[in-house]
Write an enzyme that holds these catalytic residues in place. Structure first.
Site, PDB file in Angstrom:
ATOM      1  N   ASP A 462       0.830  -1.210   0.000  1.00  0.00           N
ATOM      2  CA  ASP A 462       0.000   0.000   0.000  1.00  0.00           C
ATOM      3  C   ASP A 462       0.859   1.254   0.000  1.00  0.00           C
ATOM      4  O   ASP A 462       2.072   1.199   0.242  1.00  0.00           O
ATOM      5  CB  ASP A 462      -0.894  -0.044   1.258  1.00  0.00           C
ATOM      6  CG  ASP A 462      -2.233   0.637   1.038  1.00  0.00           C
ATOM      7  OD1 ASP A 462      -2.326   1.493   0.141  1.00  0.00           O
ATOM      8  OD2 ASP A 462      -3.179   0.314   1.783  1.00  0.00           O
ATOM      9  N   ASP A 532     -10.897   1.822  -2.968  1.00  0.00           N
ATOM     10  CA  ASP A 532     -11.356   1.428  -1.628  1.00  0.00           C
ATOM     11  C   ASP A 532     -12.876   1.406  -1.563  1.00  0.00           C
ATOM     12  O   ASP A 532     -13.443   0.943  -0.572  1.00  0.00           O
ATOM     13  CB  ASP A 532     -10.858   2.437  -0.584  1.00  0.00           C
ATOM     14  CG  ASP A 532      -9.445   2.136  -0.140  1.00  0.00           C
ATOM     15  OD1 ASP A 532      -8.921   1.081  -0.514  1.00  0.00           O
ATOM     16  OD2 ASP A 532      -8.872   2.969   0.582  1.00  0.00           O
TER      17      ASP A 532
END
Ligand code: GLA
Length: 726
Positions: A462, A532
């Site tokens: 990430d 997301d």
């Protein structure tokens, strides 16, 4: 000429550059041709980019208008420069002349052409490198600039490509968005002057704009017809796409790393490599562009691009930071029983002095949190393996919370400017990867996790913030502007090293969703997290946009809770599954939270997905109905051998009277018959598709008469499997 005959050409002929005596040079794929001419003054001009001719020599018969193949600042050029150099003596101009060219087969359907240019006076060398992927019709272009002068020179512009087009009108489609709203499409007709699409974010550079575009010649881009060029820059850093329509209506497109505030000094003997621009030209609209990029990506662009992918359960939205061994073991147990193949442990598992119990602490301290996980990762890994599950883990190695041991020890490792306040985002700072010690730390952080905990199969890498206050505490004052390029290169370097050491491990590129989605990075990643936002309605748009350049085999798509955590929208479980199953299926909620009926549906859907997975992940994508154009949206995948296909059809708003529009399928063999079967049906639910269920039709019928089943309800979806009958 097909791939085989290209490869059969004698080396001497290839070295000659394809056409007569180096006055003309062509870069060709099976269906496209990019042609250059060397003028009497030794300038290199692009004279053609389009469909391939049976006889490329015809391009020499009439003097086609040419435009500079790589425009350098100075001389007679008055438009944006691809290359702008301040020479060692302060001369701000560059005059590039053709020096040589060579073409060679790299095997595996790949042919490389390097055209070397030299400044007319200064010892400055510029190589234009084209890698042509024959069967996929994709060209990869990068540029290398070498300073052979005794003094240092400075590059102020350094585009990867400089392409010219001549058409009555130009339409550019850009891909833009923001966190939880990635990859929206917008098309615009270019007007005289300059349109720039760029990112100045340095890291997580694609949060607002992706370095991809479609350019349609003459009319707005259509799906199956018309001249369209698709291009995408393989670069995780800041980028610039610049479209300049000149007074003669010629279009020049410059694409590369963003030169903004990024001037780059090259000492004597040093060279500068630009990132690659990948592009493809199609006469069959945007659909063919996508299919070419997907095939290219599966073969060359993604790590393990045609390898296996696993249905995974991610605990992020299921637990956020609030978990312990017991809770996770229960999820793992449930996951195995439901048919998942991999469990992915997300953020929150590390940090002891500063435990990672929220996003405000612990980032940088890559040691397992002893309170949450007293038996460490090996215990969780073995709990997974016992149940036949693979194990994955989340890392964000380029970042640090001020509340961390790492920051306490190395405050000098972060990106910041002196005498300015620290600029936090999500409570974190960026590590300065222009510093080799930091590169080693980032590499070691991942290496230690993987080497120290054997059995990790998957890593979600990430990257949750972009650069502000962009200064390096490592680079000297005169090289501060190198940070943007150096940091991006360094992160690619670390990715490459990690990926090479762990060839079997599947890495997922994530950046707060789709903030890092480029083929520079994806070489080292097998999957990418596009958003997301788990709201399936939003994902229909995001996945639609992402699918223009990036294949389903890498597009992780998870079923999340309803109401969706980010949007608050409630949607049926079937709709959520059907959207996720149109890419690489995963799930982001706790099985224990599902009702008995939802549990049964999910278990079934996972089993069904495993059946259709080869077609979805390795098939050709056909976009049927755009969510931008109507209420119903549809797409399908067809296996490369045309034996099987899967159709996905979604309704995004209620249709009071139903919508029976013909759904014309694509990509099938007209003279073969296909049997239809609706899959992923809710038990007891009646089928919209009953009229067609179990029947077989010719490909011709399905593509010309089409399927006409009504859909009425908001968030209704129908998924149909097609199997060819011999
Ligand atoms: C980012 C990712 C999410 C999740 C969180 C964890 O936002 O995109 O999927 O991993 O970080 O902090």
């Amino acid at each position: 000429m097909n791939r085989t005959s290209w490869l059969a050409l004698p080396a001497a002929l290839l070295l000659a550059g394809g056409l007569s005596a180096q006055r003309y040079i062509t870069v060709t794929t099976e269906h496209t041709c990019l042609a250059f001419r060397v003028t009497d003054k030794q300038a290199l001009e692009q004279i053609y980019f389009g469909g391939r001719l049976a006889d490329a020599k015809e391009l020499e018969r009439a003097a086609l208008p040419g435009s500079s193949a790589y425009t350098a600042f100075g001389g007679e050029h008055t438009f944006e420069a691809a290359l702008r150099v301040v020479q060692g003596d302060g001369n701000t101009s560059t005059e590039l002349r053709y020096a040589a060219s060579r073409t060679e087969s790299k095997g595996d359907g790949v042919v490389q052409t390097v055209i070397s240019l030299r400044d007319a006076h200064y010892a400055l060398e510029v190589d234009l490198c084209y890698t042509a992927y024959q069967a996929e019709d994709v060209i990869e272009q990068r540029v290398e600039v070498r300073n052979r002068q005794p003094e240092s020179i400075t590059l102020h512009n350094f585009a990867s490509a400089d392409l010219s087009f001549s058409a009555p009108a130009y339409y550019v489609t850009q891909f833009h968005g923001n966190w939880a709203d990635e990859m929206n499409l917008r098309e615009q007709r270019l007007t005289p002057g300059i349109k720039v699409i760029d990112s100045k974010l340095g890291v997580r550079s694609h949060q607002f704009a992706h370095p991809c575009f479609l350019l349609s010649l003459g009319q707005p881009a259509r799906e199956d017809e018309g001249e369209v060029v698709g291009a995408t820059l393989a670069w995780p850093g800041s980028f610039q796409l610049c479209f300049e329509v000149d007074p003669t209506n010629l279009l020049r497109v410059l694409a590369g790393a963003n030169p903004y505030a990024s001037s780059y000094a090259l000492a004597a003997g040093e060279s500068f490599q630009t990132p690659a621009l990948l592009y493809s030209y199609s006469r069959e609209g945007a659909g063919a562009i996508s299919r070419r990029f997907h095939r290219w990506a599966r073969r060359y662009g993604l790590k393990n691009g045609s390898g296996e992918r696993y249905v995974l359960l991610n605990n992020w939205e299921a637990t956020y930071f609030d978990f312990d061994e017991e809770k996770l073991t229960k999820i793992i147990d449930d996951a195995a029983k439901m048919g998942f193949e991999l469990f992915l442990l997300d953020d929150g598992w590390f940090g002891n002095k500063h435990p990672r119990n929220s996003d405000s602490a612990g980032l940088g301290d890559w040691q397992t949190n002893a309170k949450k996980l007293p038996r460490g990762l090996p215990y969780l890994i073995s709990e997974c393996k016992k149940r036949g599950l693979k194990f994955g883990i989340w890392v964000e190695p380029e970042m640090v919370n001020p509340q961390s041991e790492l920051y306490e020890q190395h405050p000098d490792w972060i990106i910041t400017q002196p005498h300015r306040e620290l600029s936090l985002s999500r409570n974190q700072l960026l590590l300065d990867l222009s510093n080799p010690a930091v590169q080693e730390f980032v590499y070691k952080a991942i290496d230690n996790i993987l080497a120290g905990n054997p059995g990790i199969d998957y890593v979600k890498w990430d990257c949750n913030r972009y650069v502000t206050n962009g200064g390096s505490q490592h680079l000297p004052p005169e090289k501060q502007s190198h940070l943007w390029v150096d940091n991006a290169r360094a992160v690619l370097g670390v990715m490459e090293k990690v990926s090479a050491k762990y060839p079997q491990v599947c890495f997922m590129a994530c950046s707060g969703g789709g903030g890092r989605l480029d083929y520079g990075s994806l070489k080292f990643f097998s999957e990418y997290w596009i958003s997301d936002n788990g709201d399936p309605l939003q994902r229909i748009f995001t996945q639609w946009g992402g699918g223009y350049f990036f294949p389903a085999v890498g597009m992780a798509s998870h079923v999340s809770a309803s109401p969706a955590h980010i949007s608050g929208r409630s949607t049926p479980l079937k709709f959520r599954f059907d959207v996720a199953m149109s890419a690489k299926l995963g799930m982001d909620l706790q099985p224990a939270q599902l009702s008995a009926a939802d549990y049964a549906f999910s278990k079934n859907a996972i089993a069904t997905y495993k059946e259709i997975r080869p077609v979805v992940l390795y098939g050709d994508l056909y976009r049927l109905l755009s969510p931008y154009e109507g209420n119903r949206t549809a797409l399908m995948y067809v296996s490369e051998d045309r034996l099987s296909a899967v159709l996905f059809s979604f309704l995004v708003r209620k249709e009071v009277y139903g919508n029976r529009q013909a759904l014309l399928l694509k990509g099938l063999q007209p003279d073969k018959r296909y049997r239809l079967k609706e899959i992923n049906r809710e038990s007891g639910g009646w089928s919209r598709f009953a009229e067609y269920e179990g029947k077989s039709f010719s490909g011709e019928y399905l593509m010309t008469v089409g399927l006409r089943f009504a859909m009425y309800n908001e968030y209704e979806s129908v998924v149909v499997q097609l199997q060819r009958e011999e």
